[in-house]
Design a protein around this motif. Structure first.
Motif, PDB file in Angstrom:
ATOM      1  N   ILE A 160       3.965  24.535  -1.098  1.00 46.20           N
ATOM      2  CA  ILE A 160       2.965  25.533  -0.714  1.00 46.20           C
ATOM      3  C   ILE A 160       2.306  26.060  -1.988  1.00 46.20           C
ATOM      4  O   ILE A 160       2.987  26.442  -2.938  1.00 46.20           O
ATOM      5  N   VAL A 161       0.970  26.068  -1.980  1.00 49.91           N
ATOM      6  CA  VAL A 161       0.195  26.668  -3.065  1.00 49.91           C
ATOM      7  C   VAL A 161      -0.587  27.828  -2.466  1.00 49.91           C
ATOM      8  O   VAL A 161      -1.310  27.648  -1.478  1.00 49.91           O
ATOM      9  N   VAL A 162      -0.438  29.013  -3.047  1.00 48.45           N
ATOM     10  CA  VAL A 162      -1.132  30.207  -2.566  1.00 48.45           C
ATOM     11  C   VAL A 162      -2.104  30.656  -3.649  1.00 48.45           C
ATOM     12  O   VAL A 162      -1.697  30.888  -4.789  1.00 48.45           O
ATOM     13  N   ASN A 163      -3.372  30.761  -3.295  1.00 47.85           N
ATOM     14  CA  ASN A 163      -4.431  31.231  -4.194  1.00 47.85           C
ATOM     15  C   ASN A 163      -4.937  32.536  -3.589  1.00 47.85           C
ATOM     16  O   ASN A 163      -5.700  32.517  -2.632  1.00 47.85           O
ATOM     17  N   TRP A 164      -4.497  33.677  -4.138  1.00 51.06           N
ATOM     18  CA  TRP A 164      -4.654  34.951  -3.435  1.00 51.06           C
ATOM     19  C   TRP A 164      -5.462  35.976  -4.213  1.00 51.06           C
ATOM     20  O   TRP A 164      -5.166  36.263  -5.360  1.00 51.06           O
ATOM     21  N   MET A 165      -6.474  36.535  -3.538  1.00 55.04           N
ATOM     22  CA  MET A 165      -7.239  37.651  -4.075  1.00 55.04           C
ATOM     23  C   MET A 165      -6.458  38.913  -3.746  1.00 55.04           C
ATOM     24  O   MET A 165      -6.387  39.326  -2.590  1.00 55.04           O
ATOM     25  N   LEU A 187       7.093  26.609  -3.870  1.00 57.37           N
ATOM     26  CA  LEU A 187       5.912  27.442  -3.690  1.00 57.37           C
ATOM     27  C   LEU A 187       5.416  27.932  -5.031  1.00 57.37           C
ATOM     28  O   LEU A 187       6.213  28.229  -5.924  1.00 57.37           O
ATOM     29  N   LEU A 188       4.099  28.014  -5.174  1.00 56.48           N
ATOM     30  CA  LEU A 188       3.484  28.698  -6.301  1.00 56.48           C
ATOM     31  C   LEU A 188       2.405  29.590  -5.739  1.00 56.48           C
ATOM     32  O   LEU A 188       1.554  29.127  -4.962  1.00 56.48           O
ATOM     33  N   ALA A 189       2.445  30.869  -6.059  1.00 52.17           N
ATOM     34  CA  ALA A 189       1.421  31.819  -5.627  1.00 52.17           C
ATOM     35  C   ALA A 189       0.775  32.426  -6.859  1.00 52.17           C
ATOM     36  O   ALA A 189       1.465  32.932  -7.741  1.00 52.17           O
ATOM     37  N   ILE A 190      -0.545  32.349  -6.907  1.00 51.64           N
ATOM     38  CA  ILE A 190      -1.317  32.897  -8.026  1.00 51.64           C
ATOM     39  C   ILE A 190      -2.162  34.046  -7.494  1.00 51.64           C
ATOM     40  O   ILE A 190      -2.837  33.902  -6.470  1.00 51.64           O
ATOM     41  N   PHE A 191      -2.137  35.181  -8.214  1.00 55.63           N
ATOM     42  CA  PHE A 191      -2.809  36.394  -7.758  1.00 55.63           C
ATOM     43  C   PHE A 191      -3.910  36.810  -8.736  1.00 55.63           C
ATOM     44  O   PHE A 191      -3.823  36.551  -9.926  1.00 55.63           O
ATOM     45  N   THR A 192      -4.902  37.494  -8.189  1.00 57.84           N
ATOM     46  CA  THR A 192      -6.021  37.960  -8.992  1.00 57.84           C
ATOM     47  C   THR A 192      -5.679  39.239  -9.738  1.00 57.84           C
ATOM     48  O   THR A 192      -6.132  39.447 -10.850  1.00 57.84           O
ATOM     49  N   GLN A 200       1.753  23.783 -14.819  1.00 62.40           N
ATOM     50  CA  GLN A 200       0.731  22.747 -14.629  1.00 62.40           C
ATOM     51  C   GLN A 200      -0.220  23.133 -13.493  1.00 62.40           C
ATOM     52  O   GLN A 200      -1.436  23.075 -13.636  1.00 62.40           O
ATOM     53  N   ILE A 201       0.313  23.547 -12.363  1.00 64.53           N
ATOM     54  CA  ILE A 201      -0.510  23.934 -11.216  1.00 64.53           C
ATOM     55  C   ILE A 201      -1.369  25.147 -11.564  1.00 64.53           C
ATOM     56  O   ILE A 201      -2.568  25.189 -11.278  1.00 64.53           O
ATOM     57  N   ALA A 202      -0.762  26.137 -12.200  1.00 64.94           N
ATOM     58  CA  ALA A 202      -1.509  27.343 -12.590  1.00 64.94           C
ATOM     59  C   ALA A 202      -2.635  26.996 -13.552  1.00 64.94           C
ATOM     60  O   ALA A 202      -3.734  27.555 -13.462  1.00 64.94           O
ATOM     61  N   SER A 203      -2.397  26.070 -14.451  1.00 63.63           N
ATOM     62  CA  SER A 203      -3.428  25.680 -15.418  1.00 63.63           C
ATOM     63  C   SER A 203      -4.627  25.014 -14.724  1.00 63.63           C
ATOM     64  O   SER A 203      -5.776  25.289 -15.057  1.00 63.63           O
ATOM     65  N   TYR A 204      -4.364  24.155 -13.751  1.00 70.23           N
ATOM     66  CA  TYR A 204      -5.463  23.562 -12.985  1.00 70.23           C
ATOM     67  C   TYR A 204      -6.298  24.650 -12.323  1.00 70.23           C
ATOM     68  O   TYR A 204      -7.528  24.644 -12.363  1.00 70.23           O
ATOM     69  N   MET A 205      -5.617  25.602 -11.703  1.00 75.73           N
ATOM     70  CA  MET A 205      -6.326  26.639 -10.949  1.00 75.73           C
ATOM     71  C   MET A 205      -7.020  27.634 -11.873  1.00 75.73           C
ATOM     72  O   MET A 205      -8.136  28.063 -11.584  1.00 75.73           O
ATOM     73  N   ASP A 206      -6.387  27.996 -12.967  1.00 76.74           N
ATOM     74  CA  ASP A 206      -7.000  28.939 -13.899  1.00 76.74           C
ATOM     75  C   ASP A 206      -8.257  28.372 -14.547  1.00 76.74           C
ATOM     76  O   ASP A 206      -9.220  29.087 -14.773  1.00 76.74           O
ATOM     77  N   ASN A 207      -8.231  27.083 -14.860  1.00 79.50           N
ATOM     78  CA  ASN A 207      -9.383  26.467 -15.527  1.00 79.50           C
ATOM     79  C   ASN A 207     -10.513  26.141 -14.561  1.00 79.50           C
ATOM     80  O   ASN A 207     -11.669  26.082 -14.957  1.00 79.50           O
ATOM     81  N   GLY A 208     -10.193  25.920 -13.290  1.00 82.67           N
ATOM     82  CA  GLY A 208     -11.215  25.701 -12.267  1.00 82.67           C
ATOM     83  C   GLY A 208     -12.063  24.471 -12.516  1.00 82.67           C
ATOM     84  O   GLY A 208     -11.749  23.617 -13.342  1.00 82.67           O
ATOM     85  N   GLY A 209     -13.162  24.375 -11.802  1.00 83.23           N
ATOM     86  CA  GLY A 209     -14.060  23.235 -11.919  1.00 83.23           C
ATOM     87  C   GLY A 209     -13.594  22.070 -11.075  1.00 83.23           C
ATOM     88  O   GLY A 209     -12.416  21.931 -10.753  1.00 83.23           O
ATOM     89  N   MET A 210     -14.531  21.228 -10.683  1.00 82.35           N
ATOM     90  CA  MET A 210     -14.222  20.103  -9.794  1.00 82.35           C
ATOM     91  C   MET A 210     -13.177  19.170 -10.411  1.00 82.35           C
ATOM     92  O   MET A 210     -12.281  18.702  -9.729  1.00 82.35           O
ATOM     93  N   TYR A 211     -13.281  18.891 -11.712  1.00 81.59           N
ATOM     94  CA  TYR A 211     -12.323  18.007 -12.388  1.00 81.59           C
ATOM     95  C   TYR A 211     -10.901  18.525 -12.191  1.00 81.59           C
ATOM     96  O   TYR A 211      -9.988  17.772 -11.811  1.00 81.59           O
ATOM     97  N   ASN A 212     -10.684  19.816 -12.459  1.00 79.96           N
ATOM     98  CA  ASN A 212      -9.340  20.382 -12.377  1.00 79.96           C
ATOM     99  C   ASN A 212      -8.852  20.504 -10.940  1.00 79.96           C
ATOM    100  O   ASN A 212      -7.668  20.285 -10.663  1.00 79.96           O
TER     101      ASN A 212
END
Length: 176
Positions: free
Chosen positions: A60-65, A87-92, A109-121
């Motif tokens: 489970i990946v959680v991308n949470w505002m 599970l990995l949950a990332i918060f704003t 690794q997962i957090a780095s993909y999400m933090d850097n954003g962009g289609m490539y990541n």
């Protein structure tokens, strides 16, 4: 069929994550059902049905505002713990920007993909998840830090920096 669950309440980027997955699934010949999405609106107060997190859910990946004390996130965390699902949950907001139930390397690794954003990541985030949690034979690349500004070109995976754009314009003009 095994799957990864992607949960988000970030209404402005949710369509982006879904579109990136559909594009990647088609271009890599993997099933769209390998990643399932549960999208909440920012004001929605419903909880995830525990039946949506079954024995076929392998991560489970959680991308949470918001912060990690949101009751909907705490419910998802409880389900993941009960069912022993990574599970990995990332918060704003808040002091703790992430919580995880997996190895530190995978979480980073997962957090780095999400933090850097962009289609490539985002595409490589999905490939990484498929490889690590579903054990599919797909190749992923490490996250890349994208420039703070640049020129968007739909045929490129990333934002193009000014110098690259100018070179491509010069080449185009020479061909005319």
């Amino acid at each position: 069929m095994n799957y990864i669950l992607f949960v988000s309440n970030k209404e402005s980027v949710n369509p982006y994550y879904v579109a990136a997955w559909k594009n990647l699934a088609v271009s890599n010949g993997v099933s769209e059902s390998n990643i399932k999405f549960q999208m909440f609106s920012g004001t929605e107060k419903t909880y995830m049905d525990s039946n949506e997190v079954n024995e076929y859910c392998k991560g489970i990946v959680v991308n949470w505002m918001g912060q990690k004390d949101d009751k909907r996130v705490l419910h998802i965390l409880k389900l993941a713990r009960e069912k022993a699902i990574p599970l990995l949950a990332i918060f704003t907001y808040g002091n703790d920007k992430a919580i995880h139930l997996l190895t530190d390397d995978s979480a980073d690794q997962i957090a780095s993909y999400m933090d850097n954003g962009g289609m490539y990541n985002i595409k490589n985030l999905y490939l990484y998840l498929l490889n690590k949690f579903l054990k599919l034979d797909v190749i992923y690349k490490n996250p890349e830090t994208l420039p703070w500004s640049g020129i968007y070109m739909p045929e490129e995976d990333n934002v193009v920096e000014k110098e690259v754009f100018l070179r491509s314009i010069i080449i185009l003009l020479c061909l005319l």
